[in-house]
Design an enzyme around this catalytic site. Structure first.
Site, PDB file in Angstrom:
ATOM      1  N   THR A  69       0.878  -1.187   0.000  1.00 16.72           N
ATOM      2  CA  THR A  69       0.000   0.000   0.000  1.00 16.72           C
ATOM      3  C   THR A  69       0.911   1.231   0.000  1.00 16.72           C
ATOM      4  O   THR A  69       1.014   1.936   0.996  1.00 16.72           O
ATOM      5  CB  THR A  69      -0.869   0.036   1.260  1.00 16.72           C
ATOM      6  N   VAL A 112       7.841  -7.710   9.015  1.00 15.92           N
ATOM      7  CA  VAL A 112       9.097  -8.325   8.546  1.00 15.92           C
ATOM      8  C   VAL A 112      10.086  -7.268   8.067  1.00 15.92           C
ATOM      9  O   VAL A 112       9.715  -6.188   7.629  1.00 15.92           O
ATOM     10  CB  VAL A 112       8.827  -9.331   7.402  1.00 15.92           C
ATOM     11  N   LYS A 117      -0.121  -1.576  14.348  1.00 16.36           N
ATOM     12  CA  LYS A 117       0.894  -1.607  13.291  1.00 16.36           C
ATOM     13  C   LYS A 117       1.333  -0.194  12.917  1.00 16.36           C
ATOM     14  O   LYS A 117       2.530   0.118  12.849  1.00 16.36           O
ATOM     15  CB  LYS A 117       0.338  -2.319  12.046  1.00 16.36           C
ATOM     16  N   ARG A 138       8.320   4.915  16.572  1.00 17.80           N
ATOM     17  CA  ARG A 138       9.749   4.886  16.227  1.00 17.80           C
ATOM     18  C   ARG A 138      10.122   6.215  15.572  1.00 17.80           C
ATOM     19  O   ARG A 138      11.140   6.818  15.895  1.00 17.80           O
ATOM     20  CB  ARG A 138      10.040   3.715  15.279  1.00 17.80           C
ATOM     21  N   GLY A 170      14.136   7.859   6.100  1.00 20.47           N
ATOM     22  CA  GLY A 170      13.618   7.419   4.793  1.00 20.47           C
ATOM     23  C   GLY A 170      12.885   6.105   4.935  1.00 20.47           C
ATOM     24  O   GLY A 170      12.449   5.726   6.024  1.00 20.47           O
ATOM     25  N   CYS A 215       8.240   2.641   5.575  1.00 18.87           N
ATOM     26  CA  CYS A 215       7.406   2.378   6.766  1.00 18.87           C
ATOM     27  C   CYS A 215       7.190   3.668   7.532  1.00 18.87           C
ATOM     28  O   CYS A 215       6.082   4.184   7.608  1.00 18.87           O
ATOM     29  CB  CYS A 215       8.088   1.358   7.663  1.00 18.87           C
TER      30      CYS A 215
HETATM   31  N1  SAJ Z   1      16.934   6.239  11.563  1.00 19.62           N
HETATM   32  C1  SAJ Z   1      17.510   7.313  12.256  1.00 19.62           C
HETATM   33  N2  SAJ Z   1      17.838   7.144  13.569  1.00 19.62           N
HETATM   34  C2  SAJ Z   1      17.608   5.951  14.214  1.00 19.62           C
HETATM   35  C3  SAJ Z   1      17.015   4.882  13.500  1.00 19.62           C
HETATM   36  C4  SAJ Z   1      16.686   5.048  12.172  1.00 19.62           C
HETATM   37  O1  SAJ Z   1      17.731   8.388  11.697  1.00 19.62           O
HETATM   38  O2  SAJ Z   1      17.933   5.848  15.394  1.00 19.62           O
HETATM   39  C5  SAJ Z   1      16.566   6.436  10.170  1.00 19.62           C
HETATM   40  C6  SAJ Z   1      17.308   5.483   9.234  1.00 19.62           C
HETATM   41  O3  SAJ Z   1      18.489   6.092   8.783  1.00 19.62           O
HETATM   42  C7  SAJ Z   1      16.298   5.312   8.101  1.00 19.62           C
HETATM   43  C8  SAJ Z   1      14.945   5.479   8.778  1.00 19.62           C
HETATM   44  O4  SAJ Z   1      15.192   6.115  10.045  1.00 19.62           O
HETATM   45  O5  SAJ Z   1      16.446   6.342   7.144  1.00 19.62           O
HETATM   46  C9  SAJ Z   1      14.173   4.184   9.024  1.00 19.62           C
HETATM   47  O6  SAJ Z   1      15.055   3.310   9.671  1.00 19.62           O
HETATM   48  P1  SAJ Z   1      14.455   1.951  10.406  1.00 19.62           P
HETATM   49  O7  SAJ Z   1      15.600   1.362  11.126  1.00 19.62           O
HETATM   50  O8  SAJ Z   1      13.235   2.292  11.165  1.00 19.62           O
HETATM   51  O9  SAJ Z   1      14.129   0.981   9.203  1.00 19.62           O
HETATM   52  P2  SAJ Z   1      12.736   0.720   8.481  1.00 19.62           P
HETATM   53  O10 SAJ Z   1      12.139   1.977   7.959  1.00 19.62           O
HETATM   54  O11 SAJ Z   1      12.970  -0.401   7.521  1.00 19.62           O
HETATM   55  O12 SAJ Z   1      11.776   0.217   9.670  1.00 19.62           O
HETATM   56  C10 SAJ Z   1      11.499  -1.161   9.777  1.00 19.62           C
HETATM   57  C11 SAJ Z   1      10.138  -1.283  10.436  1.00 19.62           C
HETATM   58  N3  SAJ Z   1       9.725  -2.660  10.333  1.00 19.62           N
HETATM   59  C12 SAJ Z   1       8.484  -2.924   9.820  1.00 19.62           C
HETATM   60  O13 SAJ Z   1       7.712  -2.062   9.489  1.00 19.62           O
HETATM   61  C13 SAJ Z   1       8.137  -4.354   9.705  1.00 19.62           C
HETATM   62  C14 SAJ Z   1      10.185  -0.877  11.892  1.00 19.62           C
HETATM   63  O14 SAJ Z   1       8.947  -1.249  12.525  1.00 19.62           O
HETATM   64  C15 SAJ Z   1      11.295  -1.570  12.610  1.00 19.62           C
HETATM   65  O15 SAJ Z   1      11.343  -1.066  13.952  1.00 19.62           O
HETATM   66  C16 SAJ Z   1      12.616  -1.246  11.915  1.00 19.62           C
HETATM   67  O16 SAJ Z   1      12.518  -1.778  10.565  1.00 19.62           O
HETATM   68  C17 SAJ Z   1      13.762  -1.943  12.639  1.00 19.62           C
HETATM   69  O17 SAJ Z   1      13.766  -1.835  13.884  1.00 19.62           O
HETATM   70  O18 SAJ Z   1      14.606  -2.526  11.951  1.00 19.62           O
END
Ligand code: SAJ
Length: 476
Positions: free
Chosen positions: A108, A180, A232, A239, A287, A290
Protein backbone atom coordinates in the site's frame (compact mmCIF):
# COMPACT_ATOMS: atom_id res chain seq x y z
CA UNK A 1 -24.16 -13.18 15.18
CA UNK A 2 -20.83 -14.95 15.75
CA UNK A 3 -22.74 -18.07 16.88
CA UNK A 4 -23.79 -18.56 13.24
CA UNK A 5 -20.20 -18.16 12.08
CA UNK A 6 -18.95 -20.39 14.89
CA UNK A 7 -21.16 -23.25 13.72
CA UNK A 8 -20.31 -22.70 10.04
CA UNK A 9 -16.59 -22.87 10.91
CA UNK A 10 -17.21 -25.92 13.10
CA UNK A 11 -18.87 -27.71 10.15
CA UNK A 12 -16.05 -26.70 7.80
CA UNK A 13 -13.47 -28.18 10.20
CA UNK A 14 -9.84 -27.10 10.70
CA UNK A 15 -8.03 -24.91 8.16
CA UNK A 16 -6.29 -27.16 5.61
CA UNK A 17 -5.99 -25.20 2.37
CA UNK A 18 -4.58 -21.65 2.32
CA UNK A 19 -4.12 -18.99 -0.34
CA UNK A 20 -1.74 -16.01 -0.24
CA UNK A 21 -2.32 -13.05 -2.58
CA UNK A 22 0.78 -10.98 -3.37
CA UNK A 23 4.02 -12.86 -4.06
CA UNK A 24 6.26 -10.17 -2.61
CA UNK A 25 8.65 -9.94 0.36
CA UNK A 26 5.73 -10.50 2.76
CA UNK A 27 3.62 -13.07 0.87
CA UNK A 28 6.36 -15.44 -0.32
CA UNK A 29 7.90 -16.29 3.09
CA UNK A 30 4.41 -16.42 4.64
CA UNK A 31 3.21 -18.93 2.00
CA UNK A 32 6.37 -21.03 2.36
CA UNK A 33 5.97 -21.22 6.14
CA UNK A 34 2.26 -22.14 5.91
CA UNK A 35 3.18 -24.86 3.37
CA UNK A 36 5.91 -26.18 5.65
CA UNK A 37 3.53 -26.75 8.56
CA UNK A 38 2.11 -30.27 8.89
CA UNK A 39 -1.11 -28.64 10.11
CA UNK A 40 -1.92 -27.58 6.55
CA UNK A 41 -2.32 -29.67 3.39
CA UNK A 42 -1.78 -27.21 0.56
CA UNK A 43 -0.91 -23.55 -0.11
CA UNK A 44 -1.55 -21.55 -3.29
CA UNK A 45 0.40 -18.37 -4.00
CA UNK A 46 -1.66 -16.06 -6.24
CA UNK A 47 0.24 -13.81 -8.62
CA UNK A 48 -1.24 -11.81 -11.51
CA UNK A 49 0.38 -12.89 -14.75
CA UNK A 50 1.28 -9.25 -15.49
CA UNK A 51 4.16 -7.96 -17.63
CA UNK A 52 5.97 -6.57 -14.60
CA UNK A 53 5.69 -9.50 -12.21
CA UNK A 54 4.25 -12.54 -14.06
CA UNK A 55 7.80 -13.97 -14.21
CA UNK A 56 7.52 -14.80 -10.51
CA UNK A 57 5.02 -17.62 -11.20
CA UNK A 58 7.51 -19.80 -13.08
CA UNK A 59 10.35 -18.97 -10.67
CA UNK A 60 8.32 -19.86 -7.60
CA UNK A 61 7.07 -23.12 -9.15
CA UNK A 62 10.74 -23.99 -9.70
CA UNK A 63 11.36 -23.34 -6.02
CA UNK A 64 13.30 -20.15 -6.79
CA UNK A 65 12.82 -16.87 -4.93
CA UNK A 66 12.26 -13.76 -7.10
CA UNK A 67 13.20 -11.52 -4.15
CA UNK A 68 16.37 -9.38 -4.34
CA UNK A 69 19.02 -9.68 -1.66
CA UNK A 70 19.93 -12.46 0.74
CA UNK A 71 17.04 -14.17 2.53
CA UNK A 72 18.57 -16.91 4.73
CA UNK A 73 16.72 -20.22 4.33
CA UNK A 74 14.05 -19.00 1.92
CA UNK A 75 15.20 -20.73 -1.30
CA UNK A 76 15.75 -24.04 0.49
CA UNK A 77 12.31 -23.81 2.08
CA UNK A 78 10.65 -22.96 -1.25
CA UNK A 79 12.36 -25.92 -2.99
CA UNK A 80 11.26 -28.21 -0.14
CA UNK A 81 7.57 -27.25 -0.16
CA UNK A 82 7.38 -27.21 -3.98
CA UNK A 83 9.00 -30.66 -4.20
CA UNK A 84 6.59 -31.98 -1.55
CA UNK A 85 3.74 -30.62 -3.68
CA UNK A 86 2.57 -28.46 -0.75
CA UNK A 87 3.02 -25.09 -2.46
CA UNK A 88 2.36 -23.82 -5.94
CA UNK A 89 2.01 -20.37 -7.51
CA UNK A 90 -0.90 -19.67 -9.86
CA UNK A 91 -2.51 -16.75 -11.73
CA UNK A 92 -5.89 -18.53 -11.54
CA UNK A 93 -7.80 -16.61 -8.86
CA UNK A 94 -10.87 -18.86 -9.27
CA UNK A 95 -8.99 -21.45 -7.22
CA UNK A 96 -9.69 -19.25 -4.19
CA UNK A 97 -13.09 -20.94 -3.97
CA UNK A 98 -11.37 -24.22 -2.98
CA UNK A 99 -9.66 -22.72 0.08
CA UNK A 100 -10.31 -22.44 3.82
CA UNK A 101 -8.28 -19.25 4.38
CA UNK A 102 -6.85 -16.45 2.21
CA UNK A 103 -4.33 -13.80 3.22
CA UNK A 104 -3.59 -10.58 1.29
CA UNK A 105 -0.01 -9.28 1.46
CA UNK A 106 -0.21 -6.49 -1.11
CA UNK A 107 1.77 -3.24 -0.94
CA UNK A 108 0.00 0.00 0.00
CA UNK A 109 2.55 2.62 -1.17
CA UNK A 110 1.89 6.36 -1.39
CA UNK A 111 0.44 7.43 -4.70
CA UNK A 112 2.99 10.20 -4.34
CA UNK A 113 4.80 11.26 -1.13
CA UNK A 114 3.43 14.82 -1.25
CA UNK A 115 -0.19 13.62 -1.29
CA UNK A 116 0.35 11.48 1.80
CA UNK A 117 -2.58 9.41 0.50
CA UNK A 118 -2.05 5.69 0.18
CA UNK A 119 -2.57 3.94 -3.12
CA UNK A 120 -4.92 1.10 -2.16
CA UNK A 121 -5.68 0.18 -5.78
CA UNK A 122 -3.62 -3.04 -5.84
CA UNK A 123 -5.00 -4.09 -2.45
CA UNK A 124 -8.62 -3.40 -3.39
CA UNK A 125 -8.13 -5.32 -6.66
CA UNK A 126 -6.95 -8.25 -4.54
CA UNK A 127 -9.95 -7.92 -2.21
CA UNK A 128 -12.32 -7.87 -5.21
CA UNK A 129 -10.65 -11.06 -6.50
CA UNK A 130 -11.17 -12.74 -3.13
CA UNK A 131 -14.78 -11.53 -2.94
CA UNK A 132 -15.57 -12.96 -6.37
CA UNK A 133 -14.63 -16.48 -5.27
CA UNK A 134 -15.46 -16.24 -1.56
CA UNK A 135 -17.36 -19.21 -0.10
CA UNK A 136 -19.23 -19.63 3.18
CA UNK A 137 -16.93 -20.49 6.10
CA UNK A 138 -13.76 -19.03 4.62
CA UNK A 139 -11.33 -16.78 6.55
CA UNK A 140 -9.96 -13.62 4.90
CA UNK A 141 -6.93 -11.87 6.48
CA UNK A 142 -5.35 -8.54 5.42
CA UNK A 143 -1.59 -8.41 6.14
CA UNK A 144 -0.83 -5.13 4.38
CA UNK A 145 -0.27 -1.97 6.40
CA UNK A 146 -3.60 -0.16 6.18
CA UNK A 147 -5.35 2.90 7.55
CA UNK A 148 -7.12 2.00 10.81
CA UNK A 149 -10.74 1.17 9.97
CA UNK A 150 -10.01 -0.34 6.55
CA UNK A 151 -10.67 -3.98 7.49
CA UNK A 152 -14.16 -3.52 8.93
CA UNK A 153 -15.24 -0.89 6.39
CA UNK A 154 -13.62 -0.87 2.94
CA UNK A 155 -12.54 -4.54 2.90
CA UNK A 156 -15.78 -5.76 4.48
CA UNK A 157 -17.93 -3.79 1.99
CA UNK A 158 -16.09 -5.09 -1.07
CA UNK A 159 -16.14 -8.71 0.12
CA UNK A 160 -19.86 -8.57 0.98
CA UNK A 161 -20.80 -6.85 -2.29
CA UNK A 162 -18.81 -9.29 -4.42
CA UNK A 163 -19.91 -12.46 -2.61
CA UNK A 164 -23.38 -11.65 -1.32
CA UNK A 165 -22.15 -13.14 1.99
CA UNK A 166 -22.04 -11.35 5.36
CA UNK A 167 -18.76 -10.81 7.21
CA UNK A 168 -18.89 -12.11 10.77
CA UNK A 169 -21.84 -14.35 9.91
CA UNK A 170 -20.96 -16.29 6.73
CA UNK A 171 -17.19 -15.72 6.64
CA UNK A 172 -14.43 -14.63 9.01
CA UNK A 173 -12.46 -11.42 8.46
CA UNK A 174 -9.28 -10.24 10.25
CA UNK A 175 -6.15 -8.10 10.09
CA UNK A 176 -2.73 -9.55 10.98
CA UNK A 177 -0.11 -6.89 10.10
CA UNK A 178 3.27 -8.00 8.76
CA UNK A 179 6.34 -7.04 10.80
CA UNK A 180 9.10 -8.33 8.55
CA UNK A 181 12.46 -6.77 7.70
CA UNK A 182 14.22 -7.62 4.48
CA UNK A 183 17.17 -9.89 5.16
CA UNK A 184 15.37 -11.71 7.98
CA UNK A 185 11.88 -12.43 6.57
CA UNK A 186 11.49 -16.07 7.73
CA UNK A 187 12.99 -15.32 11.15
CA UNK A 188 10.73 -12.31 11.72
CA UNK A 189 7.52 -14.17 10.80
CA UNK A 190 8.41 -17.07 13.13
CA UNK A 191 9.91 -15.11 16.02
CA UNK A 192 8.10 -11.77 16.25
CA UNK A 193 4.89 -11.76 18.28
CA UNK A 194 1.94 -11.76 15.87
CA UNK A 195 -0.85 -9.24 16.28
CA UNK A 196 -4.12 -10.91 15.16
CA UNK A 197 -7.30 -8.83 15.04
CA UNK A 198 -10.70 -10.11 13.88
CA UNK A 199 -13.85 -8.08 13.22
CA UNK A 200 -15.43 -10.27 15.90
CA UNK A 201 -14.53 -13.06 18.34
CA UNK A 202 -15.12 -15.90 15.88
CA UNK A 203 -12.95 -14.20 13.22
CA UNK A 204 -10.14 -13.56 15.71
CA UNK A 205 -10.25 -17.20 16.86
CA UNK A 206 -10.10 -18.50 13.27
CA UNK A 207 -7.17 -16.21 12.44
CA UNK A 208 -5.34 -17.39 15.58
CA UNK A 209 -5.76 -20.97 14.25
CA UNK A 210 -4.14 -19.88 10.98
CA UNK A 211 -1.05 -18.15 12.42
CA UNK A 212 -0.25 -20.24 15.53
CA UNK A 213 1.43 -23.12 13.62
CA UNK A 214 4.06 -20.90 11.97
CA UNK A 215 5.23 -19.23 15.19
CA UNK A 216 8.32 -20.59 16.92
CA UNK A 217 9.42 -17.97 19.52
CA UNK A 218 6.64 -15.49 18.68
CA UNK A 219 3.38 -15.39 20.62
CA UNK A 220 -0.08 -14.56 19.27
CA UNK A 221 -1.49 -11.24 20.58
CA UNK A 222 -5.26 -11.29 19.83
CA UNK A 223 -7.31 -8.07 19.63
CA UNK A 224 -9.91 -6.39 17.42
CA UNK A 225 -9.16 -5.65 13.76
CA UNK A 226 -9.08 -1.90 14.34
CA UNK A 227 -6.77 -2.24 17.35
CA UNK A 228 -4.47 -4.37 15.15
CA UNK A 229 -4.46 -1.68 12.44
CA UNK A 230 -3.63 0.99 15.04
CA UNK A 231 -0.90 -1.21 16.60
CA UNK A 232 0.89 -1.61 13.29
CA UNK A 233 0.74 2.04 12.25
CA UNK A 234 1.48 3.25 15.79
CA UNK A 235 4.55 1.04 16.31
CA UNK A 236 6.19 2.80 13.37
CA UNK A 237 4.78 6.19 14.39
CA UNK A 238 6.41 5.77 17.80
CA UNK A 239 9.75 4.89 16.23
CA UNK A 240 9.53 7.97 14.01
CA UNK A 241 8.64 10.06 17.11
CA UNK A 242 11.65 8.73 19.01
CA UNK A 243 13.94 9.56 16.10
CA UNK A 244 12.43 13.07 15.85
CA UNK A 245 13.03 13.57 19.58
CA UNK A 246 16.77 12.89 19.27
CA UNK A 247 16.94 14.89 16.02
CA UNK A 248 15.42 17.91 17.77
CA UNK A 249 17.80 17.43 20.71
CA UNK A 250 20.68 17.32 18.21
CA UNK A 251 19.60 20.68 16.78
CA UNK A 252 19.43 22.11 20.31
CA UNK A 253 22.92 20.78 21.08
CA UNK A 254 24.27 22.43 17.94
CA UNK A 255 22.70 25.74 19.03
CA UNK A 256 24.18 25.34 22.53
CA UNK A 257 27.64 24.27 21.29
CA UNK A 258 27.57 20.85 22.98
CA UNK A 259 27.98 17.30 21.73
CA UNK A 260 24.66 15.49 21.41
CA UNK A 261 26.45 12.16 21.87
CA UNK A 262 27.60 13.19 25.35
CA UNK A 263 24.00 14.08 26.20
CA UNK A 264 22.72 10.88 24.59
CA UNK A 265 25.12 8.74 26.64
CA UNK A 266 24.12 10.65 29.76
CA UNK A 267 20.38 10.16 29.22
CA UNK A 268 20.82 6.54 28.13
CA UNK A 269 22.65 5.80 31.41
CA UNK A 270 19.38 6.18 33.29
CA UNK A 271 18.28 2.53 33.35
CA UNK A 272 16.12 0.39 35.57
CA UNK A 273 12.53 -0.52 36.32
CA UNK A 274 10.44 1.57 33.97
CA UNK A 275 12.82 4.54 33.99
CA UNK A 276 14.87 3.61 30.88
CA UNK A 277 14.76 6.11 28.03
CA UNK A 278 14.23 4.94 24.44
CA UNK A 279 16.84 7.24 22.96
CA UNK A 280 17.75 6.60 19.33
CA UNK A 281 20.26 8.24 16.96
CA UNK A 282 20.16 11.65 15.24
CA UNK A 283 20.84 11.71 11.53
CA UNK A 284 20.43 13.26 8.10
CA UNK A 285 16.76 12.23 7.97
CA UNK A 286 14.29 9.35 8.00
CA UNK A 287 13.62 7.42 4.79
CA UNK A 288 12.09 4.11 3.83
CA UNK A 289 8.56 2.97 3.15
CA UNK A 290 7.41 2.38 6.77
CA UNK A 291 8.17 5.36 8.98
CA UNK A 292 7.56 7.91 6.22
CA UNK A 293 3.94 6.84 5.75
CA UNK A 294 2.57 4.98 8.76
CA UNK A 295 2.08 8.15 10.80
CA UNK A 296 -0.28 9.45 8.10
CA UNK A 297 -2.18 6.15 8.07
CA UNK A 298 -2.71 6.56 11.82
CA UNK A 299 -3.74 10.22 11.49
CA UNK A 300 -6.19 9.36 8.72
CA UNK A 301 -7.53 6.52 10.80
CA UNK A 302 -8.49 8.76 13.67
CA UNK A 303 -9.94 11.49 11.47
CA UNK A 304 -12.08 9.07 9.45
CA UNK A 305 -13.10 6.97 12.48
CA UNK A 306 -16.18 9.10 13.08
CA UNK A 307 -15.26 9.27 16.77
CA UNK A 308 -14.77 12.49 18.78
CA UNK A 309 -11.10 13.34 19.36
CA UNK A 310 -10.41 15.50 22.40
CA UNK A 311 -7.10 17.29 21.66
CA UNK A 312 -5.73 20.84 22.13
CA UNK A 313 -7.55 23.10 19.66
CA UNK A 314 -5.60 23.80 16.43
CA UNK A 315 -2.44 22.08 17.66
CA UNK A 316 -0.49 19.83 15.28
CA UNK A 317 -0.41 16.18 16.33
CA UNK A 318 3.00 15.45 17.90
CA UNK A 319 3.19 12.54 15.46
CA UNK A 320 2.84 14.87 12.48
CA UNK A 321 5.29 17.32 14.08
CA UNK A 322 7.75 14.45 14.42
CA UNK A 323 7.39 13.76 10.70
CA UNK A 324 8.10 17.44 9.98
CA UNK A 325 11.21 17.44 12.23
CA UNK A 326 12.55 14.33 10.53
CA UNK A 327 11.78 15.73 7.08
CA UNK A 328 13.65 18.92 8.08
CA UNK A 329 16.94 17.05 8.63
CA UNK A 330 18.00 16.95 4.95
CA UNK A 331 17.38 20.71 4.89
CA UNK A 332 19.52 21.05 8.01
CA UNK A 333 22.27 19.16 6.18
CA UNK A 334 21.92 21.77 3.42
CA UNK A 335 22.18 24.61 5.96
CA UNK A 336 25.30 23.00 7.50
CA UNK A 337 26.80 22.72 4.00
CA UNK A 338 26.06 26.38 3.20
CA UNK A 339 27.43 27.58 6.55
CA UNK A 340 30.65 25.56 6.19
CA UNK A 341 31.28 26.95 2.69
CA UNK A 342 30.62 30.47 3.96
CA UNK A 343 33.37 29.98 6.54
CA UNK A 344 35.88 29.69 3.68
CA UNK A 345 34.22 32.40 1.58
CA UNK A 346 32.67 29.74 -0.63
CA UNK A 347 29.08 29.20 -1.71
CA UNK A 348 26.92 26.32 -2.87
CA UNK A 349 26.46 27.79 -6.33
CA UNK A 350 29.13 26.36 -8.62
CA UNK A 351 30.61 24.08 -5.93
CA UNK A 352 31.26 20.40 -6.59
CA UNK A 353 29.51 18.35 -3.92
CA UNK A 354 30.11 14.64 -3.34
CA UNK A 355 27.14 12.88 -1.73
CA UNK A 356 28.21 9.64 -0.04
CA UNK A 357 25.18 7.36 0.40
CA UNK A 358 21.87 7.15 -1.46
CA UNK A 359 20.19 4.15 0.28
CA UNK A 360 17.77 5.15 3.05
CA UNK A 361 19.45 2.69 5.47
CA UNK A 362 22.98 1.48 6.19
CA UNK A 363 24.52 -1.36 4.15
CA UNK A 364 21.37 -1.79 2.06
CA UNK A 365 20.40 -1.16 -1.58
CA UNK A 366 16.92 -0.01 -0.51
CA UNK A 367 16.51 3.54 -1.78
CA UNK A 368 12.83 4.18 -1.05
CA UNK A 369 12.24 7.78 0.09
CA UNK A 370 15.97 8.43 0.67
CA UNK A 371 16.80 11.55 2.76
CA UNK A 372 19.68 12.13 0.30
CA UNK A 373 17.15 13.04 -2.41
CA UNK A 374 15.77 16.28 -0.85
CA UNK A 375 19.32 17.21 0.14
CA UNK A 376 20.49 16.77 -3.48
CA UNK A 377 17.47 18.70 -4.80
CA UNK A 378 18.30 21.68 -2.55
CA UNK A 379 21.93 21.68 -3.74
CA UNK A 380 20.99 21.48 -7.40
CA UNK A 381 18.38 24.24 -7.05
CA UNK A 382 21.16 26.37 -5.55
CA UNK A 383 23.41 25.72 -8.57
CA UNK A 384 25.81 23.10 -7.20
CA UNK A 385 27.36 20.31 -9.27
CA UNK A 386 26.43 17.14 -7.40
CA UNK A 387 27.85 13.60 -7.75
CA UNK A 388 26.37 10.65 -5.85
CA UNK A 389 28.15 7.52 -4.61
CA UNK A 390 26.54 4.42 -3.15
CA UNK A 391 28.20 0.99 -2.87
CA UNK A 392 24.88 -0.93 -2.92
CA UNK A 393 22.20 1.04 -4.80
CA UNK A 394 22.41 0.16 -8.50
CA UNK A 395 20.12 2.78 -10.01
CA UNK A 396 17.56 5.43 -9.19
CA UNK A 397 15.37 7.41 -11.60
CA UNK A 398 17.07 10.64 -12.65
CA UNK A 399 20.20 10.11 -10.55
CA UNK A 400 23.54 8.69 -11.67
CA UNK A 401 24.76 6.46 -8.82
CA UNK A 402 28.55 6.14 -9.05
CA UNK A 403 30.49 3.13 -7.80
CA UNK A 404 33.96 4.73 -7.99
CA UNK A 405 34.31 6.64 -4.72
CA UNK A 406 37.61 8.31 -5.71
CA UNK A 407 36.02 9.71 -8.85
CA UNK A 408 33.11 11.16 -6.86
CA UNK A 409 35.43 12.77 -4.28
CA UNK A 410 37.96 14.05 -6.87
CA UNK A 411 38.10 17.90 -6.91
CA UNK A 412 35.11 18.12 -4.54
CA UNK A 413 34.58 21.27 -2.50
CA UNK A 414 32.21 19.39 -0.17
CA UNK A 415 31.98 15.74 0.92
CA UNK A 416 28.61 14.97 2.58
CA UNK A 417 27.87 11.62 4.29
CA UNK A 418 24.13 10.85 4.04
CA UNK A 419 24.06 7.08 4.74
CA UNK A 420 26.06 5.20 7.37
CA UNK A 421 27.35 2.47 5.02
CA UNK A 422 30.22 0.51 6.64
CA UNK A 423 32.28 1.44 3.57
CA UNK A 424 32.45 5.06 4.76
CA UNK A 425 33.90 4.22 8.15
CA UNK A 426 37.23 3.50 6.41
CA UNK A 427 37.53 6.95 4.82
CA UNK A 428 41.01 8.45 5.24
CA UNK A 429 41.24 12.29 5.66
CA UNK A 430 44.67 12.44 4.03
CA UNK A 431 43.43 10.46 1.00
CA UNK A 432 40.30 12.62 0.66
CA UNK A 433 42.43 15.77 0.89
CA UNK A 434 44.66 14.48 -1.92
CA UNK A 435 41.65 13.67 -4.07
CA UNK A 436 39.97 17.03 -3.56
CA UNK A 437 43.24 18.91 -3.97
CA UNK A 438 41.94 21.64 -1.64
CA UNK A 439 43.56 23.14 1.44
CA UNK A 440 40.13 23.34 3.13
CA UNK A 441 37.51 20.84 1.99
CA UNK A 442 34.11 20.88 3.69
CA UNK A 443 32.96 17.61 5.23
CA UNK A 444 29.38 17.26 6.51
CA UNK A 445 28.72 14.12 8.55
CA UNK A 446 25.04 13.16 8.60
CA UNK A 447 25.48 9.77 10.28
CA UNK A 448 28.22 10.17 12.91
CA UNK A 449 30.65 8.21 10.73
CA UNK A 450 33.91 10.17 11.05
CA UNK A 451 36.07 11.47 13.91
CA UNK A 452 35.84 15.30 13.68
CA UNK A 453 39.34 15.95 15.09
CA UNK A 454 41.03 13.72 12.49
CA UNK A 455 39.53 15.89 9.73
CA UNK A 456 39.82 19.28 11.44
CA UNK A 457 43.56 18.68 12.03
CA UNK A 458 43.85 17.94 8.28
CA UNK A 459 42.39 21.32 7.34
CA UNK A 460 38.83 20.18 6.72
CA UNK A 461 35.90 22.43 7.57
CA UNK A 462 33.77 20.06 9.64
CA UNK A 463 30.04 20.05 10.33
CA UNK A 464 28.22 17.20 12.05
CA UNK A 465 24.62 16.64 13.08
CA UNK A 466 24.42 17.41 16.80
CA UNK A 467 28.12 18.30 17.07
CA UNK A 468 27.71 21.76 18.56
CA UNK A 469 31.06 21.19 20.27
CA UNK A 470 32.90 21.02 16.90
CA UNK A 471 30.82 22.85 14.31
CA UNK A 472 32.52 26.22 14.90
CA UNK A 473 36.05 24.81 15.19
CA UNK A 474 39.09 26.95 14.28
CA UNK A 475 40.09 26.26 10.68
CA UNK A 476 43.62 24.90 10.31
N1 SAJ B 1 16.93 6.24 11.56
C1 SAJ B 1 17.51 7.31 12.26
N2 SAJ B 1 17.84 7.14 13.57
C2 SAJ B 1 17.61 5.95 14.21
C3 SAJ B 1 17.01 4.88 13.50
C4 SAJ B 1 16.69 5.05 12.17
O1 SAJ B 1 17.73 8.39 11.70
O2 SAJ B 1 17.93 5.85 15.39
C5 SAJ B 1 16.57 6.44 10.17
C6 SAJ B 1 17.31 5.48 9.23
O3 SAJ B 1 18.49 6.09 8.78
C7 SAJ B 1 16.30 5.31 8.10
C8 SAJ B 1 14.95 5.48 8.78
O4 SAJ B 1 15.19 6.11 10.04
O5 SAJ B 1 16.45 6.34 7.14
C9 SAJ B 1 14.17 4.18 9.02
O6 SAJ B 1 15.06 3.31 9.67
P1 SAJ B 1 14.46 1.95 10.41
O7 SAJ B 1 15.60 1.36 11.13
O8 SAJ B 1 13.23 2.29 11.16
O9 SAJ B 1 14.13 0.98 9.20
P2 SAJ B 1 12.74 0.72 8.48
O10 SAJ B 1 12.14 1.98 7.96
O11 SAJ B 1 12.97 -0.40 7.52
O12 SAJ B 1 11.78 0.22 9.67
C10 SAJ B 1 11.50 -1.16 9.78
C11 SAJ B 1 10.14 -1.28 10.44
N3 SAJ B 1 9.73 -2.66 10.33
C12 SAJ B 1 8.48 -2.92 9.82
O13 SAJ B 1 7.71 -2.06 9.49
C13 SAJ B 1 8.14 -4.35 9.70
C14 SAJ B 1 10.19 -0.88 11.89
O14 SAJ B 1 8.95 -1.25 12.52
C15 SAJ B 1 11.30 -1.57 12.61
O15 SAJ B 1 11.34 -1.07 13.95
C16 SAJ B 1 12.62 -1.25 11.91
O16 SAJ B 1 12.52 -1.78 10.57
C17 SAJ B 1 13.76 -1.94 12.64
O17 SAJ B 1 13.77 -1.83 13.88
O18 SAJ B 1 14.61 -2.53 11.95
Amino acid sequence: MTEKLDSILENRGPIKKIGVLGMGYVGIPAAALFANSEKFDHVLGFQRDSKSSGYKIKMLNNGESPLKGEEPGLEELLKKVVNEGKFECTPDFSKISELDAVTLAIQTPFSDPSSLLPDFSALTEGIHNVGKYLKEGMLVVLESTITPGTTDTLARQILEEESGLKAGEDFALAHAPERVMVGRLLKNIQEHDRIVGGIDEASTKRAVELYSPVLTKGKIIPMTARAAEVTKTAENTFRDLQIAAINQLALYCEAMSINVYDVRAGIDSLKGEGITRAILYPGAGVGGHCLTKDTYHLERGVTTSGGTLDYPEGMDSIFVLARKVNDFMPKHMFHLTKEALRRIDGEVKGSKIAILGWAFINDSDDARNPPSEPYRDLLINEGANVMVHDPHVLNYPGVVIMKDLDEVIKDADVVAILTGHSRYFDLEPSKIKKLTGKANTVIVDGRNVIDPDEYISNGFVYKGIGRGDKNEHPIV
